[in-house]
Design an enzyme around this catalytic site. Structure first.
Site, PDB file in Angstrom:
ATOM      1  N   HIS A   1     -18.505  28.970  12.128  1.00 33.11           N
ATOM      2  CA  HIS A   1     -18.618  29.659  13.901  1.00 33.11           C
ATOM      3  C   HIS A   1     -20.191  31.006  14.141  1.00 33.11           C
ATOM      4  O   HIS A   1     -20.586  31.797  13.555  1.00 33.11           O
ATOM      5  CB  HIS A   1     -17.664  29.958  13.924  1.00 33.11           C
TER       6      HIS A   1
ATOM      7  N   ASP B   1     -19.784  36.632   7.700  1.00 33.63           N
ATOM      8  CA  ASP B   1     -18.875  36.238   8.713  1.00 33.63           C
ATOM      9  C   ASP B   1     -19.497  35.994  10.597  1.00 33.63           C
ATOM     10  O   ASP B   1     -19.339  37.079  11.180  1.00 33.63           O
ATOM     11  CB  ASP B   1     -17.933  37.151   8.469  1.00 33.63           C
TER      12      ASP B   1
ATOM     13  N   GLU C   1     -14.281  31.776  17.322  1.00 38.28           N
ATOM     14  CA  GLU C   1     -13.699  31.885  16.184  1.00 38.28           C
ATOM     15  C   GLU C   1     -13.440  33.061  16.528  1.00 38.28           C
ATOM     16  O   GLU C   1     -11.276  32.916  16.227  1.00 38.28           O
ATOM     17  CB  GLU C   1     -13.913  31.389  14.922  1.00 38.28           C
ATOM     18  N   GLU C   2     -13.597  34.118  16.569  1.00 35.53           N
ATOM     19  CA  GLU C   2     -13.149  35.411  15.874  1.00 35.53           C
ATOM     20  C   GLU C   2     -12.837  36.156  17.484  1.00 35.53           C
ATOM     21  O   GLU C   2     -11.155  36.939  17.616  1.00 35.53           O
ATOM     22  CB  GLU C   2     -14.081  36.474  15.939  1.00 35.53           C
TER      23      GLU C   2
ATOM     24  N   ASP D   1     -15.923  29.582   5.815  1.00 33.26           N
ATOM     25  CA  ASP D   1     -15.857  30.768   6.859  1.00 33.26           C
ATOM     26  C   ASP D   1     -15.169  31.668   5.664  1.00 33.26           C
ATOM     27  O   ASP D   1     -14.154  32.750   5.907  1.00 33.26           O
ATOM     28  CB  ASP D   1     -14.914  30.360   8.215  1.00 33.26           C
TER      29      ASP D   1
ATOM     30  N   HIS E   1     -16.471  41.947   8.993  1.00 33.34           N
ATOM     31  CA  HIS E   1     -15.561  42.895  10.717  1.00 33.34           C
ATOM     32  C   HIS E   1     -16.192  43.811  10.800  1.00 33.34           C
ATOM     33  O   HIS E   1     -16.129  44.945  11.299  1.00 33.34           O
ATOM     34  CB  HIS E   1     -14.758  42.481  10.933  1.00 33.34           C
TER      35      HIS E   1
END
Lengths: 475, 475
Positions: A293, A305, A339-340, A367, A437
């Site tokens: 993604h 990520d 995606e997030e 992912d 993140h």
């Protein structure tokens, strides 16, 4: 016919049958070992090409160079155009964008968390609003803090939670080998903390970052609100900040926290999935999808990520092309958007009219970061999985230790309804949640060789399935 | 006895035998699965204790805090005393030092390599003398540089090499998955470069660092001289420095290099192996040895090489003790001295009088860094290896993917003559040579969880062998 002659005939028949079965079985065996040898040669070439040239790292450098790629952000738009251009330059076919509508949340110009104590003095805490959070009042809020270890402790607070900042100081369990499982448990407080605190009348949800890293980086992520429950703001603090706050509360239970966030939920934005193909020369309508993604959280350029997953998918096609391997079935790279923040890209991809004449036989998402790949998860029935496992000697030659039931990903999950087998690359997860993140998810956290080994595994998987189909019933 | 009765008797006997064999085999099966379950529980406890407490990282912090530990250096002496104290604090028994004499080479106050070109100007190169190298003249040396790609190119230079600096610009092959194998080939130029260059009358051997990392850190290591061949000095330069020098030589073949090294070979020094035991309660004279080497190169505190191995061995005993597991056989930690400069510690350990009443059944060295463990190498015969492999379900539960023929280490190699089975922990090697023997081998290059997983694997291996022996013939 005499009995003797009859017996002789049976014996001859038996012998003939034995010879036929033996020859067939040995041919089958030879054919399998020939195939394995063929693919092992290809694996070796993929390995050498990949490790010498490191195309994944070059692509990841480009993707991370646009900065963060929060859905709806200029960075996300830049990444769409960048990866479209990369696909064109690679000579992929059918390169195009497919639209998807994404939420547009922005963090705002400043985020502030200040511990104010007449006993201990003031101390700023590194903090970050959780994705989708409402803002505080423009001038911020100031309130007492109540620390809880889980939802049941919150439950027991009853009225005393009203107007307070609920501090979910829940450690991600370090004793669990599978960090994704430990993360899932700790992240529940980030996801549901605001709703559960609001039910008790609290003013704010403050969450210890779900990571086992001991540092001062807050880790953001998704949260949810519920209809009918007040939308109180929520933020995460670093593990060191959480430890400090917890110690401070023991020394001064009356300390107050001043918090100010100017995040905003803006109207949704049109964005895109980016798609490019290596068309199959025999069964172009049958597709092996490799996906990652494009979007990331906004505290870093999302190198692991999921810049890594995008680089994996793009570079896998690059390697197959670099080796002049023409696949029987179409091998497709899809850069999913969002995606997030809800997974709209994956949903829109699956139901697009463009899928009408396509059959996705296998979709694999990367992912889980760009760390050393350990295995491949395939969510197939046992015969298909057994069939896949006969290729293990080839995968072992590139240091993939296992193929097991498992894998998948948010973006490819909607394809399961169409009978697509889902899979996932499974890299080592010990370091993933250190960076996940947070501001630490930067290019220098990715090792070029580790990243490339993931690409090599995916290119090999996609190529073998393009040639052999997926399972004993296909070819 | 009638024929019929006889047949019946045979059938009965057959049935009885069948029942006995079945029961025995099912008991054996049950007993194996019971054992596996028992050790799986222990593995789980080791995992939780280790990953929660991370004792290996704490020990490694202490070891690296003394700085580098070149044989004969104050740091090495400090590490001897430090690890002796750690063993005492852990409550190990039989804690003692065993002497070994080590070479004492010192790098000297300054190292200089300056590229001097009338065309390109001057440019300093990061450099480091190779371990054991002679010094340059006190005022340094200045000479033209000839770049070669291998020894045969050097061979063809003939007289033109005389008085020159031979620049071995041999890249460590990035396309090889097994980095140890690629390293071995490239490091041959570091080890033999000076001798081969001196045979051609050259004045200096300059070697590209054997690493695939693209940075400005020189990587040192061991070199050899030969009787009758002039002992010319030798140094390594970083990969970026080597690329710069190579490009510069194309633009200005007449450029000169000024080099100055003040390294010295001093008289040998007495140093020590450090030894501590968890004594076996049933067979104390049978020993399972876990080892690492205390000494390091001098460009960093040797966190991976081999602080990690020492931390592995010490913490493995710590974990076994922390779980109150009393081993049947003695489990011993040995911190070997002087692996890097000739291996005297390992040799002296093996032939010490103290070994007279000891039988080392298994010796395992960790000397491949503190990265994610992937497997265990055991240099045993096939029946022993097969027997070890029946424990694989236990090792898989802590994410060890395989037990294969292999392993060993410089320090334990001399024990092989006494019939000791040798083994080694095999971690991922993709990142090892980025840091190996360079200024990058620092504590922050070690991940606490990756390091600890190595310790957990070693503690489990040592404990199972202490209980079950090694192979079908022991118990």
């Amino acid at each position: 016919m005499s009995i003797r002659k009859h017996a002789l005939k049976i014996r001859c028949l038996g012998l003939a049958l034995f010879i036929i079965v033996s020859v067939a079985s040995s041919q089958q065996k030879n054919s399998l070992s020939d195939q394995i040898e063929k693919y092992q040669n290809i694996a070796q070439r993929l390995l050498e090409q990949g490790l010498r040239e490191l195309p994944s790292y070059s692509i990841l450098e480009k993707i991370t160079s646009v900065g963060h790629r929060l859905p709806g952000s200029p960075g996300a738009a830049a990444a769409v155009e960048l990866t479209r251009q990369i696909m064109m330059e690679m000579g992929l076919k059918n390169v195009h964008l497919e639209p998807t509508t994404v939420p547009h949340w922005v963090r705002g110009p400043e985020e502030e968390a200040l511990m104010i104590s007449s006993v201990l003095g003031d101390h700023a805490l590194s903090t970050a609003a959780i994705g989708g959070s409402a803002a505080t009042h423009e001038d911020g809020l100031s309130a007492q803090v109540i620390e809880v270890k889980d939802f049941s402790e919150l439950e027991r607070l009853k009225e005393s939670a009203a107007g307070k900042i609920i501090f979910f100081n829940v450690k991600m369990e370090p004793g669990t080998l599978n960090t994704f499982s430990a993360y899932g448990k700790a992240a529940a407080y980030r996801v549901r903390g605001a709703v559960e605190a609001a039910k008790r009348g609290a003013a704010f949800a403050l969450v210890r970052s779900p990571t086992t890293a001991n540092d001062d980086f807050p880790h953001t992520g998704m949260m949810s609100y519920e209809p009918g429950i007040p939308k109180i703001p929520a933020a995460c603090i670093s593990t060191q900040g959480a430890d400090l706050l917890s110690r401070s509360l023991k020394l001064d239970p009356d300390l107050r926290l001043f918090i100010r966030f100017h995040c905003q939920n803006l109207p949704p934005v049109r964005s895109y999935n980016v798609i490019g193909d290596l068309p199959g020369y025999e069964k172009p309508e049958e597709i092996i999808l490799l996906g990652g993604h494009l979007d990331s959280w906004d505290l870093s350029p999302g190198a692991h990520d999921d810049g890594a997953g995008c680089a994996h998918a793009l570079s896998a096609l690059y390697l197959i092309k670099a080796l002049d391997l023409r696949p029987k079935r179409t091998i497709r790279a899809v850069m999913f958007m969002n995606e997030e923040f809800g997974g709209s890209g994956g949903c829109d991809y699956a139901v697009s009219d463009k899928r009408a004449n396509e059959k996705h036989i296998l979709a694999v998402e990367s992912d889980r970061g760009g760390f050393l790949p350990l295995g491949i998860g395939i969510n197939a029935d046992d015969p298909t999985l057994n069939w896949m496992q006969k290729w293990m000697p080839i995968f072992q030659s590139i240091q993939i230790h296992w193929i097991r039931k498992g894998g998948g990903g948010v973006d490819i999950a909607p394809l399961a309804e169409q009978g697509t087998v889902l899979g996932g690359l499974i890299p080592d997860s010990q370091r993933y949640f250190d960076v996940h993140h947070s501001g630490r998810d930067t290019l220098d956290a990715v090792h070029p060789r580790e990243l490339e080994l993931g690409t090599i595994a995916l290119s090999l998987l996609a190529y073998i399935v393009s040639e052999e189909g997926l399972g004993p019933h296909m070819k």
